[in-house]
Write a protein that holds these residues in place. Structure first.
Motif, short mmCIF file in Angstrom:
data_model
loop_
_atom_site.label_atom_id
_atom_site.label_comp_id
_atom_site.label_asym_id
_atom_site.label_seq_id
_atom_site.Cartn_x
_atom_site.Cartn_y
_atom_site.Cartn_z
N PRO A 104 66.21 68.48 83.72
CA PRO A 104 65.97 68.88 85.12
C PRO A 104 65.04 67.88 85.81
O PRO A 104 64.29 67.15 85.16
CB PRO A 104 65.31 70.25 84.98
CG PRO A 104 64.67 70.24 83.63
CD PRO A 104 65.57 69.40 82.75
N ASN A 105 65.11 67.85 87.13
CA ASN A 105 64.23 67.00 87.93
C ASN A 105 63.30 67.90 88.73
O ASN A 105 63.69 68.43 89.76
CB ASN A 105 65.06 66.11 88.86
CG ASN A 105 64.18 65.17 89.69
OD1 ASN A 105 62.99 65.02 89.42
ND2 ASN A 105 64.76 64.55 90.70
N TYR A 106 62.06 68.06 88.23
CA TYR A 106 61.11 68.94 88.90
C TYR A 106 60.20 68.19 89.87
O TYR A 106 59.69 68.76 90.82
CB TYR A 106 60.26 69.68 87.87
CG TYR A 106 61.03 70.68 87.04
CD1 TYR A 106 61.84 71.63 87.65
CD2 TYR A 106 60.94 70.67 85.65
CE1 TYR A 106 62.55 72.55 86.89
CE2 TYR A 106 61.65 71.59 84.89
CZ TYR A 106 62.45 72.52 85.51
OH TYR A 106 63.15 73.44 84.76
N GLY A 107 59.95 66.92 89.59
CA GLY A 107 59.06 66.17 90.44
C GLY A 107 57.64 66.74 90.43
O GLY A 107 57.22 67.39 89.47
N VAL A 108 56.90 66.49 91.49
CA VAL A 108 55.56 67.05 91.71
C VAL A 108 55.65 67.90 92.97
O VAL A 108 56.00 67.40 94.03
CB VAL A 108 54.51 65.94 91.90
CG1 VAL A 108 53.14 66.54 92.21
CG2 VAL A 108 54.44 65.05 90.66
N TRP A 168 65.35 67.97 98.71
CA TRP A 168 65.12 67.83 97.27
C TRP A 168 66.23 68.51 96.47
O TRP A 168 66.79 67.92 95.54
CB TRP A 168 63.76 68.43 96.92
CG TRP A 168 63.38 68.39 95.47
CD1 TRP A 168 63.39 69.42 94.59
CD2 TRP A 168 62.90 67.25 94.75
NE1 TRP A 168 62.95 69.02 93.36
CE2 TRP A 168 62.64 67.68 93.43
CE3 TRP A 168 62.65 65.92 95.08
CZ2 TRP A 168 62.15 66.83 92.44
CZ3 TRP A 168 62.17 65.06 94.09
CH2 TRP A 168 61.93 65.51 92.79
N SER A 169 66.55 69.74 96.81
CA SER A 169 67.59 70.48 96.07
C SER A 169 68.97 69.88 96.31
O SER A 169 69.82 69.91 95.42
CB SER A 169 67.57 71.95 96.47
OG SER A 169 67.76 72.11 97.88
N ALA A 170 69.20 69.32 97.51
CA ALA A 170 70.49 68.69 97.79
C ALA A 170 70.73 67.49 96.89
O ALA A 170 71.89 67.15 96.58
CB ALA A 170 70.56 68.28 99.25
N ASP A 171 69.63 66.85 96.46
CA ASP A 171 69.73 65.70 95.56
C ASP A 171 69.70 66.11 94.09
O ASP A 171 69.57 65.26 93.20
CB ASP A 171 68.60 64.72 95.83
CG ASP A 171 68.76 64.02 97.18
OD1 ASP A 171 69.89 63.96 97.68
OD2 ASP A 171 67.75 63.52 97.71
N GLY A 172 69.76 67.40 93.82
CA GLY A 172 69.78 67.88 92.44
C GLY A 172 68.43 68.25 91.88
O GLY A 172 68.30 68.56 90.69
N GLY A 173 67.38 68.23 92.71
CA GLY A 173 66.04 68.56 92.25
C GLY A 173 65.84 70.05 92.06
O GLY A 173 66.48 70.88 92.72
#
Length: 423
Positions: free
Chosen positions: A237-241, A176-181
């Motif tokens: 930002p991209n937080y998602g669930v 997730w973090s590698a994709d900018g999340g």
């Protein structure tokens, strides 16, 4: 001369044999046709009378809840319904309302927030929070293909919210973090959580809906659901669930398994963003391989169509406590195909019965209120239960049936065997 005589006898034998074989084939075809006609006549004979209290009208035929069309499975292959497959269920979790710590004195215990303002400034308005009652609750279902489902009902006052939110693209923190999340850490449990312990999803806006009914609602109707902040906007930002230990951000139970996610309710036609929402709750999960006796009402059945010809099958249930039928399945089934039906009531149940029609004719009904301890192995006519779940017991255990045999199924088996494989 002797050689010519032998040749003549051989030809005569072949002609006789061919004629005999032709007669036998005709007799076999006639016999199979008679069997097929008898079988077709039998399957269309109702096993019991139509329930006089069931009313099927035009509205019943039109109704098709989005969560009822399950995956169907044929012999040696699978075919998806219009809603697509959800993979294999690997975890089922009960949703526990978060206590909203550290704002518990100003915000009520809840699992869902629906802002009445465009900017979400009414965070301390108790009427924006929805919670669990004895009659209304949410579940979190996780599948082996990277999807999950938040499903059920939650309520404030007279406003009942029916949730069917699908999550997709499950990722570890590393991916997730590698994709900018990012990881949105806030609240008591959230601030104490570790990103490495979390998994992350994105709301699937193509499958997700939230329906609101009642005078206390901001607005009644059925709405789409979209991820917030927009994961495709490079300026946000991209937080998602996120889900994991401490995942219910606003909760005092540090380290408890939970979930938090944010979204917009959108107009299903124009996709206009209407209101801010979020989920924040703890989870109590059970392995799906542990079965329990049918308790409450049946909410899902996986059935096998145990017949040797394809037929159009419709299944109805009564809507809530009314006499009006609602269609929950409508598909042409192939011989020995397996399919799934799910309940359409607010708690996901079928009610007392499901009613089965074959080629437009009423065939039979199956009791689904757990008075009958239904489960895998139960048979009703040409339908066999292969699996299922109840609202309070979860996965259904094996049905204990008497040791009886049905002659019809043996005849059908041999007919299918001879027709399809030529044995």
């Amino acid at each position: 001369m002797k050689k010519n005589l032998l040749l003549l006898l051989c030809v005569t034998f072949l002609v006789f044999a061919c004629k005999s074989e032709s007669v036998e084939e005709q007799e076999q075809e006639q016999s199979l046709a008679e069997i097929e006609a008898a079988l077709e006549e039998e399957i269309l004979v109702p096993e019991s009378e139509v329930d006089a209290t069931l009313v099927i009208n035009d509205e019943s035929e039109m109704a098709q809840p989005s969560n009822t069309m399950g995956t169907t499975f044929s012999i040696g292959m699978s075919s998806n319904s219009t809603m697509g497959t959800s993979g294999t269920l690997i975890k089922e979790c009960k949703v526990i309302d978060a206590d909203r710590d550290p704002w518990g004195a100003q915000e009520p215990t809840a699992n869902f927030w629906w802002s009445k303002t465009a900017d979400g400034s009414d965070y301390f308005d108790p009427s924006t929070y929805f919670s669990t009652t004895d009659s209304h609750s949410l579940k979190f279902l996780e599948y082996d293909n990277g999807t999950a489902n938040i499903i059920g009902t939650t309520i404030y006052g007279t406003c009942l919210v029916t949730v069917n939110v699908w999550l997709k693209d499950k990722k570890s923190w590393a991916d997730w973090s590698a994709d900018g999340g990012g990881h949105k850490k806030e609240g008591t449990a959230g601030n104490a959580s570790n990103s490495e312990d979390m998994h992350f999803y994105v709301i699937d806006h193509k499958r997700s809906t939230i329906k609101a009914e009642g005078g206390d609602c901001v607005q009644e109707g059925t709405f789409g659901v979209e991820q917030r902040p927009d994961p495709n906007d490079d300026n946000t930002p991209n937080y998602g669930v996120h889900i994991g230990p401490g995942g219910a951000n606003y909760d005092s139970n540090v380290g408890a398994h939970g979930l938090a996610g944010w979204g917009w309710l959108i107009d299903k036609v124009t996709c206009e963003r209407l209101w801010l929402i979020d989920f924040n709750f703890r989870l109590e999960c059970e392995p799906v391989n542990e079965c329990k006796e049918c308790t409450g009402d049946v909410s899902k059945l996986r059935l096998k169509f145990d017949w040797c010809n394809s037929k159009r099958v419709k299944i109805f249930q009564k809507k809530e406590d009314t006499c009006y039928g609602i269609k929950i399945f409508d598909q042409t089934l192939e011989p020995y195909e397996t399919f799934v039906v799910k309940g359409a009531n607010h708690d996901g149940s079928f009610g007392k019965y499901i009613y089965i029609y074959i080629d437009g004719c009423y065939y039979t009904k199956i009791r689904t209120d757990c008075y009958l301890k239904i489960g895998p192995g139960y048979e009703k006519g040409v339908f066999k239960v292969k699996g299922g779940a109840s609202t309070e017991g979860g996965k259904l255990c094996e049905y204990e049936k008497p040791d009886t045999k049905c002659y019809r199924h043996w005849v059908c088996y041999y007919y299918y065997k001879y027709c399809k494989y030529g044995y």
